[in-house]
Design a protein around this motif. Structure first.
Motif: not given
Length: 333
Positions: A134-135, A185-186, A250-254
């Motif tokens: 689930q996105v 995933v977020r 979480n999928l972030g760039s940092g």
């Protein structure tokens, strides 16, 4: 452009090769990049779009992907589609994005996010699907404390973020019931080629290309921006890793960027053709000034990191719009 190390890429290719994969919302912005990544890894991909949906982003993949128009609000039609497609893995990106801060859009957003997901998850159980990814969205965290971590209680500030939170918890409930393996995933705020008009990046690029000065709010908000290729790779990693089952990731760039800095970069990459008028519009009442996530869990569970820095990603994005923006259907997300 895929920047995985050789070991990670080999693992992904091995996992997805010849696997039957369904992507709902696969004609959308993030969905189309996910479809491309899956095809490159050797998956057999079917995309479900809504009836009458525009599939312009998939034109170059038409010979490689099956496209089905299905009304996911119809439970029987959804079950019939999954039963005939027989996917081993489902990625759910079917979603209406509307961050209007109003109760007036609640019914539509619950239908187009929560109800669609409920129908899809139920059909996946009956059709024997092995796993659903689930996105979700960084929007789910709303007024939470930064940096957002996956264990935090969400504080949604729009009907969209509320609907996405509800869908996340629904997905995890299916997992807890033992009915379906699920990962959530977020992604952080995502940018890249072929994003629909309505978001700041494509709107500002179009203004630059048309040499029309651009008015906006003061632009002092701090944001986590991530390139769409990195997001697609992270979604695929969640699908491939058992460690992600039952988890929010979480999928972030940092990296943290001021919105004004991003706007000035876009203008600069296009030769500074316009004046950006900051402060003409106020911030929205519930806008948060600091909005970013912690992605260490993705590093640990998925062996995933964002690879594309803002300047490189924005160069690729600007180049794409230079070549294609006049061909884009307006109003398409």
């Amino acid at each position: 452009i895929w920047h995985d190390g050789a070991r990670v890429k080999h693992m992904m290719d091995t996992f997805y090769n010849n696997k039957r994969v369904l992507v709902t919302g696969g004609a959308g912005f993030i969905g189309s990049f996910l479809v491309l990544g899956l095809l490159r890894a050797g998956a057999r991909v079917t995309v479900i779009t809504r009836p009458g949906g525009n599939t312009w982003r998939l034109l170059d993949m038409r010979g490689s992907v099956a496209i089905r128009q299905v009304d996911l609000l119809n439970k029987e039609e959804t079950l019939s589609a999954l039963t005939s497609i027989q996917p081993e893995l489902v990625f759910n990106l079917a979603s209406l994005v509307n961050t209007t801060q109003s109760v007036d859009v609640l019914d539509e957003l619950l239908l187009q996010n929560f109800t669609i997901a409920k129908n899809l998850f139920q059909a996946a159980v009956q059709a024997g699907v092995q796993k659903v990814v689930q996105v979700g969205s960084i929007e789910e965290y709303g007024h939470g404390e930064v940096p957002f971590v996956e264990t935090a209680r969400e504080v949604p500030i729009s009907a969209y973020s509320l609907a996405k939170v509800m869908t996340t918890h629904l997905a995890l409930w299916f997992h807890r019931m033992g009915a379906l393996r699920v990962s959530v995933v977020r992604p952080a705020a995502t940018f890249g080629p072929a994003q629909g008009f309505g978001m700041l990046t494509p709107n500002l690029i179009r203004a630059c290309l048309e040499k029309k000065d651009f008015s906006m709010n003061p632009g002092d908000q701090i944001r986590d921006l991530i390139f769409v290729d990195d997001v697609a790779r992270g979604i695929m990693a969640a699908g491939a890793h058992l460690e992600a089952d039952g988890e929010i990731v979480n999928l972030g760039s940092g990296k943290l960027y001021r919105v004004k800095e991003v706007a000035l970069l876009i203008n600069e990459l296009l030769g500074n053709p316009i004046t950006i008028q900051f402060g003409v519009y106020p911030y929205r009442p519930l806008d948060t000034m600091r909005f970013y996530m912690d992605s260490h869990k993705a590093h640990q569970l998925l062996d995933w990191h964002a690879r594309t820095d803002l300047t490189l990603g924005m160069r690729q994005t600007v180049a794409w719009y230079r070549a294609h923006y006049q061909e884009m259907p307006y109003g398409q997300s």
